[in-house]
Design a protein around this motif. Structure first.
Motif, PDB file in Angstrom:
ATOM      1  N   ASP A  93       0.865  -1.181   0.000  1.00 13.40           N
ATOM      2  CA  ASP A  93       0.000   0.000   0.000  1.00 13.40           C
ATOM      3  C   ASP A  93       0.901   1.231   0.000  1.00 13.40           C
ATOM      4  OD1 ASP A  93      -1.734   2.117   0.487  1.00 13.40           O
ATOM      5  OD2 ASP A  93      -2.961   0.971   1.904  1.00 13.40           O
ATOM      6  N   GLN A  95       0.134   4.259  -0.821  1.00 16.21           N
ATOM      7  CA  GLN A  95      -0.539   5.454  -0.296  1.00 16.21           C
ATOM      8  C   GLN A  95      -0.324   5.591   1.204  1.00 16.21           C
ATOM      9  OE1 GLN A  95      -2.015   7.722  -2.294  1.00 16.21           O
ATOM     10  NE2 GLN A  95      -1.290   6.446  -3.961  1.00 16.21           N
ATOM     11  N   ARG A  96      -0.458   4.480   1.922  1.00 10.83           N
ATOM     12  CA  ARG A  96      -0.289   4.514   3.383  1.00 10.83           C
ATOM     13  C   ARG A  96       1.146   4.213   3.807  1.00 10.83           C
ATOM     14  NH1 ARG A  96      -5.032   1.151   6.117  1.00 10.83           N
ATOM     15  NH2 ARG A  96      -3.826  -0.494   5.181  1.00 10.83           N
ATOM     16  N   GLY A  97       1.991   3.795   2.856  1.00  9.34           N
ATOM     17  CA  GLY A  97       3.379   3.509   3.166  1.00  9.34           C
ATOM     18  C   GLY A  97       3.567   2.288   4.037  1.00  9.34           C
ATOM     19  N   VAL A  98       2.919   1.184   3.629  1.00 12.48           N
ATOM     20  CA  VAL A  98       3.003  -0.042   4.426  1.00 12.48           C
ATOM     21  C   VAL A  98       2.984  -1.269   3.510  1.00 12.48           C
ATOM     22  CG1 VAL A  98       0.512  -0.258   4.799  1.00 12.48           C
ATOM     23  CG2 VAL A  98       2.076  -1.168   6.498  1.00 12.48           C
ATOM     24  N   GLY A 111       1.851  -5.848   9.448  1.00 13.40           N
ATOM     25  CA  GLY A 111       1.943  -4.616   8.667  1.00 13.40           C
ATOM     26  C   GLY A 111       3.275  -3.961   8.963  1.00 13.40           C
ATOM     27  N   PRO A 113       5.827  -0.803   8.293  1.00 12.92           N
ATOM     28  CA  PRO A 113       5.917   0.555   7.751  1.00 12.92           C
ATOM     29  C   PRO A 113       7.105   0.706   6.801  1.00 12.92           C
ATOM     30  CG  PRO A 113       6.655   0.510  10.035  1.00 12.92           C
ATOM     31  CD  PRO A 113       6.153  -0.861   9.716  1.00 12.92           C
ATOM     32  N   LEU A 119       9.937   3.225   0.331  1.00  8.43           N
ATOM     33  CA  LEU A 119       8.813   3.746  -0.443  1.00  8.43           C
ATOM     34  C   LEU A 119       9.270   4.154  -1.841  1.00  8.43           C
ATOM     35  CD1 LEU A 119       5.811   4.205  -0.048  1.00  8.43           C
ATOM     36  CD2 LEU A 119       6.318   6.488   0.782  1.00  8.43           C
TER      37      LEU A 119
END
Length: 193
Positions: A93, A95-98, A111, A113, A119
């Protein structure tokens, strides 16, 4: 009986727990008079490898592009080899950086980070995306990371006694050196203890 199939280190952890319970039963609860002696199994020396930022940069410079990206993600996230090899885009993901690791060692989803480096790496890979897997070589998922090119890169960088899993140790050591609390590191790594 249960401990026969366990490694020496795991068996010793179980034994230490039982011994602690029995000591509490004798000293604090006064339930028993004597705690039996326990024989611990022999364990090998603990092996923790760490590298400096300079060593990592040099090592990465000798890896082919697909392996460099995988090693960088391992150092940035602490993900295990299996999680990185099997990583699919549906688990990422941006967008959420995960990143969501599904088949973790402890059996629970995790999950993870993403820092700015991870990223940026994944955003770059997504532009050339070819199929469901994040890491591919010639369009196919990567099955092996501890290859001759991995070993050659280590040798060229002058790094000895180092395995792919040690990239996870580098990640953890750098976090500790930068002041990450151990409980936070435990959660990020998916360690039960």
């Amino acid at each position: 009986e249960i401990l026969r199939s366990k490694s020496n280190a795991t068996a010793n952890r179980y034994t230490a727990l039982v011994r602690a319970i029995l000591n509490k039963a004798r000293k604090e609860w006064d339930w028993i008079d004597v705690v039996p002696a326990f024989r611990m199994r022999a364990e090998g020396k603990r092996r923790v490898r760490n590298l400096t930022h300079e060593q990592v940069e040099e090592f990465l410079s000798y890896l082919p592009g697909h392996q460099r990206a995988m090693a960088m993600l391992a150092i940035c996230t602490g993900l295990r080899q299996g999680n990185i090899k099997s990583l699919k885009w549906e688990q990422v993901d941006l967008q959420r950086g995960v990143v969501f690791a599904q088949n973790t060692k402890n059996g629970e989803p995790l999950g993870v980070p993403l820092n700015a480096t991870a990223l940026g790496l994944l955003e770059g890979l997504e532009k050339n995306r070819c199929g469901p897997y994040v890491f591919t070589f010639r369009g196919k998922p990567i099955k092996q990371v501890n290859t001759k090119s991995f070993q050659n890169a280590l040798a060229k960088a002058g790094i000895t006694d180092f395995r792919w899993h040690d990239l996870r140790h580098v990640w953890a050591c750098w976090h500790v050196q930068n002041g990450t609390p151990l409980f936070a590191l435990q959660e990020m790594a998916g360690w039960k203890s």
